[in-house]
Design an enzyme around this catalytic site. Structure first.
Site, PDB file in Angstrom:
ATOM      1  N   ASP A 147     101.049  60.615  -4.127  1.00 45.43           N
ATOM      2  CA  ASP A 147     100.258  59.549  -3.515  1.00 45.43           C
ATOM      3  C   ASP A 147     100.647  59.410  -2.050  1.00 45.43           C
ATOM      4  O   ASP A 147     101.839  59.396  -1.714  1.00 45.43           O
ATOM      5  CB  ASP A 147     100.517  58.207  -4.210  1.00 45.43           C
ATOM      6  CG  ASP A 147      99.962  58.157  -5.624  1.00 45.43           C
ATOM      7  OD1 ASP A 147      99.192  59.057  -5.980  1.00 45.43           O
ATOM      8  OD2 ASP A 147     100.313  57.208  -6.359  1.00 45.43           O
ATOM      9  N   THR A 186     102.565  71.520 -21.238  1.00 49.36           N
ATOM     10  CA  THR A 186     103.622  71.302 -20.248  1.00 49.36           C
ATOM     11  C   THR A 186     103.148  71.466 -18.812  1.00 49.36           C
ATOM     12  O   THR A 186     103.869  71.121 -17.876  1.00 49.36           O
ATOM     13  CB  THR A 186     104.784  72.291 -20.481  1.00 49.36           C
ATOM     14  OG1 THR A 186     104.309  73.633 -20.244  1.00 49.36           O
ATOM     15  CG2 THR A 186     105.312  72.184 -21.899  1.00 49.36           C
ATOM     16  N   LYS A 187     101.945  72.004 -18.622  1.00 47.33           N
ATOM     17  CA  LYS A 187     101.492  72.315 -17.263  1.00 47.33           C
ATOM     18  C   LYS A 187     101.458  71.087 -16.344  1.00 47.33           C
ATOM     19  O   LYS A 187     101.867  71.185 -15.176  1.00 47.33           O
ATOM     20  CB  LYS A 187     100.113  72.981 -17.304  1.00 47.33           C
ATOM     21  CG  LYS A 187      99.703  73.648 -15.991  1.00 47.33           C
ATOM     22  CD  LYS A 187     100.602  74.827 -15.646  1.00 47.33           C
ATOM     23  CE  LYS A 187     100.346  76.015 -16.544  1.00 47.33           C
ATOM     24  NZ  LYS A 187     101.117  77.217 -16.111  1.00 47.33           N
ATOM     25  N   GLY A 357      97.169  29.291 -15.038  1.00 50.40           N
ATOM     26  CA  GLY A 357      95.953  29.881 -14.497  1.00 50.40           C
ATOM     27  C   GLY A 357      95.471  29.095 -13.298  1.00 50.40           C
ATOM     28  O   GLY A 357      96.080  28.097 -12.901  1.00 50.40           O
ATOM     29  N   CYS A 384     102.073  25.068 -17.346  1.00 44.55           N
ATOM     30  CA  CYS A 384     101.555  24.924 -15.987  1.00 44.55           C
ATOM     31  C   CYS A 384     100.133  24.356 -16.011  1.00 44.55           C
ATOM     32  O   CYS A 384      99.934  23.164 -16.219  1.00 44.55           O
ATOM     33  CB  CYS A 384     101.639  26.266 -15.255  1.00 44.55           C
ATOM     34  SG  CYS A 384     101.395  26.141 -13.459  1.00 44.55           S
ATOM     35  N   PHE A 385      99.129  25.196 -15.833  1.00 42.29           N
ATOM     36  CA  PHE A 385      97.733  24.767 -15.908  1.00 42.29           C
ATOM     37  C   PHE A 385      97.434  24.151 -17.278  1.00 42.29           C
ATOM     38  O   PHE A 385      96.613  23.241 -17.408  1.00 42.29           O
ATOM     39  CB  PHE A 385      96.840  25.981 -15.657  1.00 42.29           C
ATOM     40  CG  PHE A 385      95.425  25.649 -15.260  1.00 42.29           C
ATOM     41  CD1 PHE A 385      95.143  24.654 -14.339  1.00 42.29           C
ATOM     42  CD2 PHE A 385      94.366  26.372 -15.796  1.00 42.29           C
ATOM     43  CE1 PHE A 385      93.830  24.369 -13.965  1.00 42.29           C
ATOM     44  CE2 PHE A 385      93.054  26.108 -15.425  1.00 42.29           C
ATOM     45  CZ  PHE A 385      92.788  25.088 -14.511  1.00 42.29           C
ATOM     46  N   HIS A 507     107.150  27.317 -15.816  1.00 45.04           N
ATOM     47  CA  HIS A 507     106.912  28.527 -16.615  1.00 45.04           C
ATOM     48  C   HIS A 507     108.192  28.908 -17.362  1.00 45.04           C
ATOM     49  O   HIS A 507     108.954  29.762 -16.907  1.00 45.04           O
ATOM     50  CB  HIS A 507     106.479  29.688 -15.710  1.00 45.04           C
ATOM     51  CG  HIS A 507     105.103  29.556 -15.167  1.00 45.04           C
ATOM     52  ND1 HIS A 507     103.997  30.087 -15.800  1.00 45.04           N
ATOM     53  CD2 HIS A 507     104.635  28.927 -14.052  1.00 45.04           C
ATOM     54  CE1 HIS A 507     102.909  29.807 -15.099  1.00 45.04           C
ATOM     55  NE2 HIS A 507     103.266  29.103 -14.037  1.00 45.04           N
ATOM     56  N   GLU A 509     108.625  30.727 -19.852  1.00 46.88           N
ATOM     57  CA  GLU A 509     108.632  32.113 -20.334  1.00 46.88           C
ATOM     58  C   GLU A 509     109.393  33.040 -19.398  1.00 46.88           C
ATOM     59  O   GLU A 509     109.880  34.095 -19.810  1.00 46.88           O
ATOM     60  CB  GLU A 509     107.200  32.627 -20.529  1.00 46.88           C
ATOM     61  CG  GLU A 509     106.398  32.875 -19.262  1.00 46.88           C
ATOM     62  CD  GLU A 509     105.646  31.659 -18.750  1.00 46.88           C
ATOM     63  OE1 GLU A 509     104.688  31.835 -17.976  1.00 46.88           O
ATOM     64  OE2 GLU A 509     106.017  30.527 -19.115  1.00 46.88           O
TER      65      GLU A 509
END
Length: 546
Positions: A147, A186-187, A357, A384-385, A507, A509
């Site tokens: 890239d 494997t290529k 959100g 939160c939201f 949050h 989590e």
């Protein structure tokens, strides 16, 4: 300091982040202190303004850094807390170099990719890797070798290889696709390594992603054509759970090979990760849960189980392992609940969760779900939201404040949710929310206090709007309780008398860990267990596969 650089080839999305996190976990099991850096080649300064449709969830760190979700995996696997500096982006690097040029720090030199950009990349890596007393630093280079965006970072890795000779190890993650007749090709791996060599880099180990374990002849072919010992060709075959991946790589000999190559010796033998997986395997019961969100379906949507709500899914898993019952998540599109009666969709669930959100889309459907949970006594967790909408729903349907809403959605006669005072003059969107760790004080004797077992907590935040102080009295007068506060900011709401109705502005989590689940999530799962027993007299039995 020793560095382990993880690169990727063939295609994106192969699991470099999980591979890197697993390597770190295995080295931690041997007694080493490990940290991690994620390089994201995009020009964005951070992930804060990226759409969950394209990029998955925005993970928030303790210092308020808004970063790629891979850093969440690092924190969970390594049980550490990272900072925004552990996420290096093209935007950050170029901004710093341009600022230095404007200040005249380059003394009239022509500022170029080499050496100025690459030097800044290496400076950031060295500075961050040496914080916190770490002995090993994982560096995941985002994107795919070849890239154009990754070129400066890979050049910096090439330079680092020679500057840190003997203390740096390269792991290349590739793909071995399988044909319809079961042949492992494997290529793609060969060409990916060839492209890596053209950049002056040679992998020390190749982790090959594949559907089934690599065959011995496949390993031998890759070793022969890619110039690595056959012991350094590791099968990264599919696993049904990411927490099994470290054990799978360990069985492949990955830890032993890396430690030998980097002259490391076991300092201890930790078994906690093995015990965690064993506990997970022993679970035979499950509860059903509805997650009502806006990033759960549609042509633009990535798999919600992996991306937009990743930390929530993992926090539920952590809680399930601790509680001995696994939550089975059903992903409900909030907009569906604006057209369909909630009873038809939600009646068979043991709990309802509304996550964080932004924006008005789907809010009425979410509030329909919240009302259903409140009126039917179904355990509810709002994040939160999900807390803001719970307050709006309560204001409308219990307090009788017709048209109550949030100023985020426009004019309203009753702005029960309003912009934080410090946000009123903010015009720039990036990194301007209330972000990172903030404390809260919990009222003794409340559900929040029982959940946390203390009156003082710290959790991570990401929001601009809060409960309007002008409406707190009328809300509490009608039966809602704000049991957690930070000064004038309402952090937790609950409804006394409801089996489990708990919503928080933060949050939780994002601080949950395997073996150390978030208290609200653990309490929610326990509440769902109780709800399942009330509703059916038993929990589900998991269908086990051989």
């Amino acid at each position: 300091m020793r560095y382990i650089v993880v690169t990727g080839g063939v295609m994106s999305g192969l699991g470099k982040g999980i591979t890197a996190a697993s390597i770190g976990r295995l080295l931690m099991n041997k007694g080493y202190r490990v940290t991690a850096i994620k390089i994201d080649p995009y020009i964005n300064i951070d992930a804060g303004l990226m759409s969950p449709f394209q990029h998955g969830e925005v993970y928030v760190l303790k210092d308020g850094g808004e970063v790629d979700l891979d850093l969440g995996n690092y924190e969970r696997f390594l049980d550490i807390e990272l900072t925004r500096d552990h996420n290096i982006t093209t935007g950050k690097v170029y901004s710093t170099v341009i600022e230095k040029e404007r200040r005249g720090e380059y003394l009239g030199k022509t500022v170029q990719i080499i050496p100025h950009i690459t030097d800044e990349i290496k400076r950031r890596i060295r500075q961050v890797s040496r914080t916190g007393g770490s002995e090993i630093c994982l560096i995941e280079v985002g994107g795919t070798v070849g890239d154009i965006e990754s070129m400066p970072f890979l050049e910096a890795m090439r330079q680092l290889k020679y500057e840190e000779s003997g203390n740096i190890f390269f792991v290349h993650v590739t793909l071995a696709p399988m044909t319809s007749d079961g042949e492992q090709k494997t290529k793609p791996t060969q060409h990916s390594v060839k492209e890596m060599r053209e950049l002056g880099l040679q992998p020390d180990m190749i982790v090959v992603r594949c559907k089934k374990p690599l065959l011995p002849e496949t390993k031998a072919k890759i070793a022969h054509f890619c110039d690595v010992p056959i012991e350094a060709v590791i099968s990264g075959h599919d696993s049904d759970d990411i927490y099994r991946v470290p054990l799978q790589l360990e069985a492949e000999g990955l830890t032993k090979y890396i430690m030998k190559a980097m002259r490391l010796f076991p300092l201890e033998e930790r078994r906690d990760w093995y015990d965690l997986v064993q506990r997970m395997d022993s679970i035979r019961e499950k509860v059903s849960m509805a997650l009502v969100g806006k990033y759960t379906s549609g042509s633009q949507c990535t798999d919600p189980m992996k991306d937009a709500y990743l930390s929530i899914r993992e926090a539920l898993k952590h809680a399930g392992i601790e509680a001995g019952v696994m939550p089975e998540i059903s992903w409900i599109d909030a907009e569906d609940l604006e057209r369909i009666q909630p009873e038809k969709v939600l009646r068979d669930f043991d709990g309802i969760l509304v996550p964080g959100g932004f924006g008005a889309r789907g809010t009425e459907g979410k509030m329909n779900a919240i009302r259903y949970a409140r009126e039917k006594g179904i355990p509810y967790l709002g994040i939160c939201f999900g807390m803001q909408l719970a307050v709006i729903e309560f204001a409308r349907n219990v307090c009788g404040l017709e048209g109550a809403s949030s100023t985020e959605f426009g004019e309203t006669p009753h702005p029960v949710i309003a912009l934080l005072p410090e946000q009123e003059k903010v015009r720039q969107m990036g990194a301007t929310m209330r972000l990172g760790n903030y404390p809260a004080h919990l009222i003794e004797g409340t559900l929040a206090h029982r959940i946390y077992g203390t009156t003082e907590i710290v959790e991570r935040h990401r929001h601009r709007y809060e409960v309007n102080p002008a409406y707190i009295e009328v809300l509490e007068k009608n039966g809602l309780l704000f049991s957690g506060r930070n000064g004038d900011l309402m952090e937790i709401m609950e409804i006394p008398g409801h089996p489990f109705f708990f919503a928080c502005q933060f949050h939780p989590e994002m601080r949950s860990r395997p073996g150390r689940p978030s208290p609200p999530f653990l309490a929610f799962v326990e509440a769902m267990k109780a709800q399942r027993l009330r509703r059916t007299g038993s929990t589900y039995t998991l269908e086990l596969t051989a």
